[in-house]
Design an enzyme around this catalytic site. Structure first.
Site, PDB file in Angstrom:
ATOM      1  N   HIS A 751       0.827  -1.207   0.000  1.00 49.83           N
ATOM      2  CA  HIS A 751       0.000   0.000   0.000  1.00 49.83           C
ATOM      3  C   HIS A 751       0.862   1.260   0.000  1.00 49.83           C
ATOM      4  O   HIS A 751       0.704   2.120   0.856  1.00 49.83           O
ATOM      5  CB  HIS A 751      -0.915   0.019   1.231  1.00 49.83           C
ATOM      6  CG  HIS A 751      -1.910  -1.085   1.285  1.00 49.83           C
ATOM      7  ND1 HIS A 751      -2.626  -1.392   2.431  1.00 49.83           N
ATOM      8  CD2 HIS A 751      -2.331  -1.968   0.343  1.00 49.83           C
ATOM      9  CE1 HIS A 751      -3.422  -2.408   2.195  1.00 49.83           C
ATOM     10  NE2 HIS A 751      -3.267  -2.782   0.936  1.00 49.83           N
ATOM     11  N   PRO A 752       1.777   1.423  -0.947  1.00 51.36           N
ATOM     12  CA  PRO A 752       2.618   2.623  -0.933  1.00 51.36           C
ATOM     13  C   PRO A 752       1.825   3.868  -1.337  1.00 51.36           C
ATOM     14  O   PRO A 752       1.036   3.844  -2.274  1.00 51.36           O
ATOM     15  CB  PRO A 752       3.704   2.302  -1.974  1.00 51.36           C
ATOM     16  CG  PRO A 752       3.048   1.347  -2.918  1.00 51.36           C
ATOM     17  CD  PRO A 752       2.108   0.528  -2.076  1.00 51.36           C
TER      18      PRO A 752
END
Length: 822
Positions: A751-752
């Site tokens: 989940h960058p």
């Protein structure tokens, strides 16, 4: 009945869709006797079948396909992954499931074309007997099922067909691995006589009679239709045959946000839109939810990894955590776990408080609803459904239905601790455990390309170019105005395209900052080191990197084992999925059961909407009956992977994954060089803020309490000590041990966000404005997860889609309501 020609064509099409135009990359990756055998047999053999509508002997095709399948599967097992890029063979479970489907179809063709099969005109009663290979038992009195076609249980017939295939496996294997005898001399392909060439393992003593033949034909039809539905033919837009010199808008990246932006802008008929995507169409295996783990480290993944840093990813090969990102239409929405979690009210209200007007919860909620086509009857039956959800949008959302008894027990165990089961995570009640909603459509993945580009694919004003890598945004130095882009085509050509209104970058939290920096927008000192001329003052592009960190170093063994048939041989489950879109293949296993807690607070029945959880629990389970390395996805060192796999020799495993929702630590993305085809450097900065460690330790302690509930004790849960070599100096279950384990066995959950931070011009760290315009550059926006000033408290795909919807409306407001761009 379908013609032999079409069935043969479908088999060939199936091979190419599953493994690409080139099913193997090198001769040494499959047995040399098999290399080219498919082509040789077809070219040199009379393929005849009397009483058929074409002179092709389908058992030959089925047998050859089966042999090729075994060889390909053998190559996958032996090599595990043929290549880090350009991979055509899928790995492990994916390969086996798809091959199994093909083999079942091949077996059905075999039955239909064997000498004992009669035509449909000859049946007069329901078949009560099926003859199968002598090496397996004889079945009679097939089970009745009132809900099945012609009152026979088709999954049973499928299983029998699989037994028939299995019974012939030894013979087939021998032929596959030892090579066929020299093929018969070439004969007239139009003559069907006694000299016809029969399939290597067709046995004339077996076959199916009467209505049974019709039922098997029905099953074949079901499988063929299901395969066509899964393949996505006609769903995705085709490559534009030609491109214009100038477009009104150019969208870079057809991912979770880019597909939304391009689709919404193309709703304005007098605007011409160009959408560029570095990958191609999602392959068949992306459609099956259960296979999501297998999509990583393939040719549809950018295959990024973090850079080695002190105190993080120490248990991984090279001290590098994998960072999968989708390189395909739909982007990461085509390879993720499909969990549809919007985050919490406080997340968005905090964005607005930081100066981002119009991003508070009440302002963004309509955009979540705009996308959504909620199909879950459970959710739709909840009071005030329409306050939070919508039907009729482009994005299909359904309720996951896990069949994993272990994680369902977790929900009950949480209730013992005072938490309640959450009916709808996308409302405002933030704490509790639940089965999540997912971006699903009739049990298949609903990625954003399917959802948003599918409805727009025939619009003449939307041009899509696949396998197009954008290398630079063209910017006039005198006015700092974007006027076009440069990209490389699949054929290696470099092209320039101009834009009359805007370029919208939607590459995601890794690729968007890379493209901006390659174009001269970024930190001045860093760009100068890369020999890139900065076009204006310093910009904090690439900074503010955040991700949800998970810890997988607290495995629980389970003494009360639940038996499950191996997935790759469960024909009934496969049939259920292909026929109805239900069953285990429509799930993501235990991963769909989530929990949200605040580790500093006790559970309560009512909550303050200004609060939010600090930990989310994901779950994984592993069965002791599983084969292969079941922890490969984490890129673990071999000695640590051995510790995990050793546990599976004695017990099933429940693996809670505490997820750090509001990390204090920050990282950055930088260029490795000025070469646009060299992967950027990801300095994730995990655990650089010690508060993150303390939150994770509290999460571990919470799960120990949960495992001690009556429900979990009935499963015999036991926390196992992983004897990590670097942590042996600390006593197990002490704070010091857990800190050591956290630094070794924590990784990203993919989940960058945050690398092109949204904020007002007064914020020195902001890259884009609240309307997503790049500060200091005209006619350029960024619209994807990279603009999040702070990561949301949950899986980020839903929020990223909302950002795409929001961006499209900003653009329409600027260009439809005004005659100028400011």
């Amino acid at each position: 009945m379908l013609s032999c020609f079409f069935l043969t064509r479908d088999l060939d099409e199936g091979m190419r869709k599953t493994w690409g135009e080139k099913p193997w990359r090198e001769k040494d990756e499959v047995h040399p006797h098999l290399h080219g055998k498919w082509k040789t047999i077809l070219e040199q053999t009379t393929l005849c079948a009397p009483d058929r509508d074409s002179n092709l002997n389908l058992p030959v095709i089925a047998s050859l396909f089966y042999c090729e399948s075994r060889a390909l599967d053998h190559a996958v097992t032996k090599r595990e992954q043929t290549s880090s890029s350009g991979t055509y063979l899928r790995s492990g479970l994916t390969s086996s499931v798809l091959l199994n489907l093909a083999v079942v179809q091949g077996s059905m063709f075999n039955l239909l074309t064997s000498p004992r099969v009669v035509t449909p005109h000859q049946y007069d009663s329901i078949a009560r007997e099926i003859w199968i290979h002598p090496s397996t038992r004889k079945f009679s009195e097939l089970p009745r099922s009132p809900n099945r076609d012609l009152n026979l249980d088709l999954p049973v017939l499928g299983s029998l067909a699989q037994k028939e295939t299995s019974a012939s496996a030894n013979y087939a294997t021998e032929k596959c691995l030892n090579g066929y005898n020299s093929p018969p001399p070439n004969r007239n392909m139009n003559a069907c006589g006694s000299s016809q060439y029969r399939a290597p393992f067709v046995d004339s003593s077996r076959g199916l009679t009467g209505t049974g033949a019709v039922l098997i034909a029905n099953l074949i039809s079901t499988l063929s239709v299901a395969r066509d539905n899964l393949s996505g033919d006609g769903v995705y837009p085709k490559d534009a045959p030609s491109i214009l010199d100038v477009y009104d808008f150019i969208v870079v990246g057809a991912g979770s946000a880019g597909s939304v932006v391009a689709s919404r802008l193309s709703e304005v008929p007098h605007w011409n839109i160009l959408l560029l995507e570095a990958g191609g169409d999602p392959p068949l295996d992306t459609e099956i939810p259960l296979l999501f783990h297998t999509l990583q480290r393939t040719d549809i993944d950018w295959n990024y990894k973090t850079e080695p840093q002190d105190g993080m990813c120490l248990g991984m090969e090279g001290n590098r955590c994998p960072v999968p990102r989708g390189k395909v239409l739909g982007g990461s929405s085509s390879i993720n776990a499909m969990l549809y979690v919007r985050g919490f009210k406080k997340d968005y209200d905090d964005w607005a408080i930081a100066g981002n007007k119009g991003w508070d919860y009440e302002s963004v909620l309509p955009y979540f609803k705009k996308s959504e086509d909620m199909r879950s009857e459970e959710v739709m039956s909840i009071n005030n459904f329409s306050n939070y959800h919508n039907t009729g949008g482009y994005l299909s959302v359904e309720q996951f239905k896990t069949q994993n008894p272990y994680v369902l027990s977790v929900i009950k165990a949480s209730e013992e601790l005072g938490y309640h089961k959450v009916d709808d995570i996308n409302r405002e009640e933030p704490y509790g455990f639940l089965e999540s909603q997912g971006t699903l459509r009739n049990g298949t993945r609903c990625n954003t390309a399917k959802a948003f580009l599918g409805v727009a694919k025939n619009r003449p004003n939307l041009h899509v170019i696949k396998f197009a890598t954008v290398t630079k945004i063209l910017i006039k130095n005198t006015t700092n105005t974007a006027y076009g882009i440069q990209f490389r085509t699949k054929q290696g050509e470099i092209k320039l395209v101009c834009v009359s209104k805007e370029v919208i970058v939607c590459g995601g939290a890794i690729n968007s900052p890379q493209i901006l920096m390659l174009s001269g927008i970024g930190p001045r000192d860093h760009l100068m080191k890369m020999n890139i001329h900065p076009i204006f003052k310093d910009s904090r592009v690439g900074y503010n990197f955040q991700d949800h960190l998970i810890f997988f170093g607290a495995p629980f063994t389970l003494n009360a084992s639940v038996e499950n048939a191996p997935l790759i041989t469960n024909i009934d489950a496969m049939y259920q999925y292909l026929r109805n879109g239900t069953g285990i293949f429509s799930t993501i296993g235990g991963s769909s059961v989530l929990g949200f807690i605040n580790t500093k607070k006790l559970p309560r029945k009512t909550y303050n909407h200004n609060e939010r959880p600090d930990i989310q629990f994901h779950h994984e389970t592993r069965s002791k009956s599983s084969s292969g390395d079941k922890f490969k996805m984490f890129n673990l060192r071999k000695d640590i992977s051995y510790l995990f796999n050793s546990l599976l020799t004695v017990s099933d495993i429940l693996l809670p994954l505490p997820t750090l929702l509001n990390p204090k630590s920050r990282g950055k993305v930088q260029l490795k060089s000025s070469d646009p085809f060299e992967s950027p450097k990801i300095f994730a900065g995990f655990y650089t803020d010690p508060e993150d460690l303390e939150t994770m330790i509290r999460a571990i302690r919470f799960y120990q309490k949960l495992a001690n509930t009556k429900v979990m004790k009935m499963l015999g849960t036991r926390l196992e000590h992983l004897d990590l070599p670097d942590c042996r100096k600390f006593s197990f279950d002490t704070r010091e041990y857990w800190i050591c384990a956290l630094r070794h066995l924590s990784s990203t959950i993919y989940h960058p966000v945050g690398t092109c931070k949204m904020g007002p011009s007064s914020d020195p760290d902001a890259v884009v404005s609240p309307r997503l315009k790049v500060h200091g550059v005209k006619r350029l926006r960024v619209a994807d997860a990279s603009i999040m000033p702070d990561i949301v408290s949950g899986n980020i795909n839903a929020a990223t889609i909302m950002i795409g919807e929001r961006a499209a409306d900003f653009i329409k407001e600027d260009w439809l309501n005004k005659n100028q761009f400011s």
